[in-house]
Design a protein around this motif. Sequence first.
Motif, short mmCIF file in Angstrom:
data_model
loop_
_atom_site.label_atom_id
_atom_site.label_comp_id
_atom_site.label_asym_id
_atom_site.label_seq_id
_atom_site.Cartn_x
_atom_site.Cartn_y
_atom_site.Cartn_z
N UNK A 227 129.90 30.57 -56.55
CA UNK A 227 129.09 29.85 -55.38
C UNK A 227 130.12 29.02 -54.51
N UNK A 228 130.45 29.22 -53.51
CA UNK A 228 131.14 28.23 -52.55
C UNK A 228 132.51 28.05 -53.05
N UNK A 229 133.24 29.02 -53.66
CA UNK A 229 134.45 28.73 -54.10
C UNK A 229 135.68 28.41 -52.66
N UNK A 230 136.14 27.45 -52.94
CA UNK A 230 137.21 27.08 -51.88
C UNK A 230 138.32 26.27 -52.26
N UNK A 231 139.32 26.14 -51.98
CA UNK A 231 140.56 25.43 -52.57
C UNK A 231 140.37 24.04 -52.06
N UNK A 232 140.28 23.54 -50.88
CA UNK A 232 140.40 22.27 -50.37
C UNK A 232 139.03 22.24 -49.39
N UNK A 233 138.16 21.24 -49.68
CA UNK A 233 137.04 21.08 -48.91
C UNK A 233 136.93 19.76 -48.24
N UNK A 234 136.66 19.68 -46.97
CA UNK A 234 136.76 18.11 -46.35
C UNK A 234 135.59 18.27 -45.46
N UNK A 235 134.75 17.16 -45.70
CA UNK A 235 133.74 16.74 -44.88
C UNK A 235 133.60 15.50 -44.33
N UNK A 236 134.72 15.06 -44.29
CA UNK A 236 135.01 13.62 -44.11
C UNK A 236 136.00 13.31 -43.11
N UNK A 258 129.67 42.71 -54.65
CA UNK A 258 131.05 42.52 -54.61
C UNK A 258 131.60 41.03 -54.50
N UNK A 259 132.77 40.90 -55.02
CA UNK A 259 133.33 39.61 -54.62
C UNK A 259 133.71 39.51 -52.97
N UNK A 260 133.50 38.05 -52.69
CA UNK A 260 133.55 37.91 -51.18
C UNK A 260 134.09 36.46 -51.04
N UNK A 261 134.69 36.37 -49.66
CA UNK A 261 134.88 34.83 -49.16
C UNK A 261 135.86 34.27 -50.21
N UNK A 262 135.72 32.92 -50.12
CA UNK A 262 136.59 32.05 -50.71
C UNK A 262 137.59 31.54 -49.59
N UNK A 263 137.58 30.49 -49.07
CA UNK A 263 138.53 29.96 -48.03
C UNK A 263 139.65 29.14 -48.86
N UNK A 264 140.68 29.20 -48.11
CA UNK A 264 141.79 28.29 -48.79
C UNK A 264 141.30 26.55 -48.23
N UNK A 265 141.23 26.35 -46.90
CA UNK A 265 140.87 25.05 -46.44
C UNK A 265 139.66 25.33 -45.68
N UNK A 266 138.54 24.60 -46.07
CA UNK A 266 137.39 24.40 -45.52
C UNK A 266 137.12 23.09 -44.86
N UNK A 267 136.91 23.00 -43.77
CA UNK A 267 136.80 21.77 -42.90
C UNK A 267 135.31 22.04 -42.19
N UNK A 268 134.25 20.96 -42.37
CA UNK A 268 133.05 21.35 -42.13
C UNK A 268 132.18 20.16 -41.79
N UNK A 269 131.56 19.97 -40.76
CA UNK A 269 130.31 19.00 -40.62
C UNK A 269 129.00 19.60 -41.39
N UNK A 270 128.78 18.75 -42.59
CA UNK A 270 127.84 19.62 -43.39
C UNK A 270 126.42 18.92 -43.19
#
Length: 460
Positions: A227-236, A258-270
């Motif tokens: 679930x939700x695998x990502x390298x660096x996650x920034x919501x701030x 099948x395996x899907x997604x997984x971002x390197x850098x994820x910047x989001x207004x959550x």
Amino acid sequence: MVDVLPYLTRPVGADFSADPAVDQRNDVDDSLAISRAIECAVSQPTTRHTVYFPAGRYVLRTPLRPEHNNLTLEGPELSPDAVPGDPGTATLVAVPCNPEQFPGAIQVNKLGVSGVWIRNFQIALTDGPWVQANSGIRVNSCSNCEVENIIMRYAPLPDQLPQPPQCKPPNLDGITFGLGSWGAIRNVIVDGVPKGGIYLSTVSTGTDPMPHTDVENCEIRNINGPVGAAGIKIITSNVTVRNCEVHHSLIHPRNGVPAVGGHGLWIAAQNSNPSTRPRNVVVQDSYFHHNGGSGVMMASPIPDKRPEEIHLEGVRSAYNGNYGVHIQAGTDVELLDLWSWGNGYAGVYLQSEVSLPASALRVGTVTLENPIIFDNYLRRTTGDYPGIIVQASDVTINGGEFARCVESRGRQTKSIQEQCWLSGLAGQEELFYPEDNVFSDYVLYDVMSEPETMVCPYAE
């Protein structure tokens, strides 16, 4: 400085070494003894209190809680090349009694704590939560706190093996700064953690006029849970990421998906909380590659919130499964000296199309200076595709180079393509056209075509 060794009380036969070939015990618990060492250190009349961990293997059944001002936990100097069980290192092995609530090695969760420094440890995470997210190192409500020279690995115990990625505990992050925490994360390696390698959530200004978090010289790799695998996650807000490498993030869903997604850098207004809107985020001289999703993703599920004032400079994005840079939501975004190549789809995709109200804030002002975009669309075997897709208005692309360097690599044969888009809830979609976009001073090589000013497949 307080040395933890005199506080340890292990049963006879429980050897003490960082090498698990020597010390294989997981049924001991060093947590309480280390807690006593921490209390002794903070009782001393000094400005900064230090608890020192000699080289060895420390088993933690519950996380350490260094919830005191100006407190340092540190081991011997740690090389980034240290292997698991290196006998010269201090290794914290988290074998949690309650992996659902306290799965990690270190937890700070006391309001108003300042100046906690965590340095020079290998950390082995053996289990984690399935319901409520938690982390190997979780720092909440802590100002001017630092985590540096850490090698953190997800390493299940031998009796839990084999454990494919889709069977990892889905809600285990690596290092989290949350609930108003700020400071620095430096010289960190996070390897194999299921959900997020580094997770920067809400920063509350409180009494600090400009809290800021620096993430420097870090490598985040193999983030690959279900679930939700990502390298660096920034919501701030107020974050600088500098000289980092993030690679091989991939989501492994269960039930044969099948395996899907997984971002390197994820910047989001959550969510709709203003403090969780990314603003004033700077990413410099960093490399995002071989991730299952996009190298860099900016997004928001909230109609009236989006990342703002995002500055990427000297970023490289290559061989990611989807896009090099994918902006679904964001404004006042600058991409300077971006290199994007060998990605599954476009090198850059500015995507305003979304299933939200037509008035939703999506992609606003975006500026690209001197991008180098080549050999993208590896996931296409036929057809001709653009390096940059512009499904937005107020976009400026100044300078840059577009190329297909190897004829057999990718299907990028176009430079820039503007597209119309539909936005709105189902049955209420509205058609939009890009406006006020300017493309200038670019260089096209080989088969690259001039920018296409409009592609619109939708009927009026």
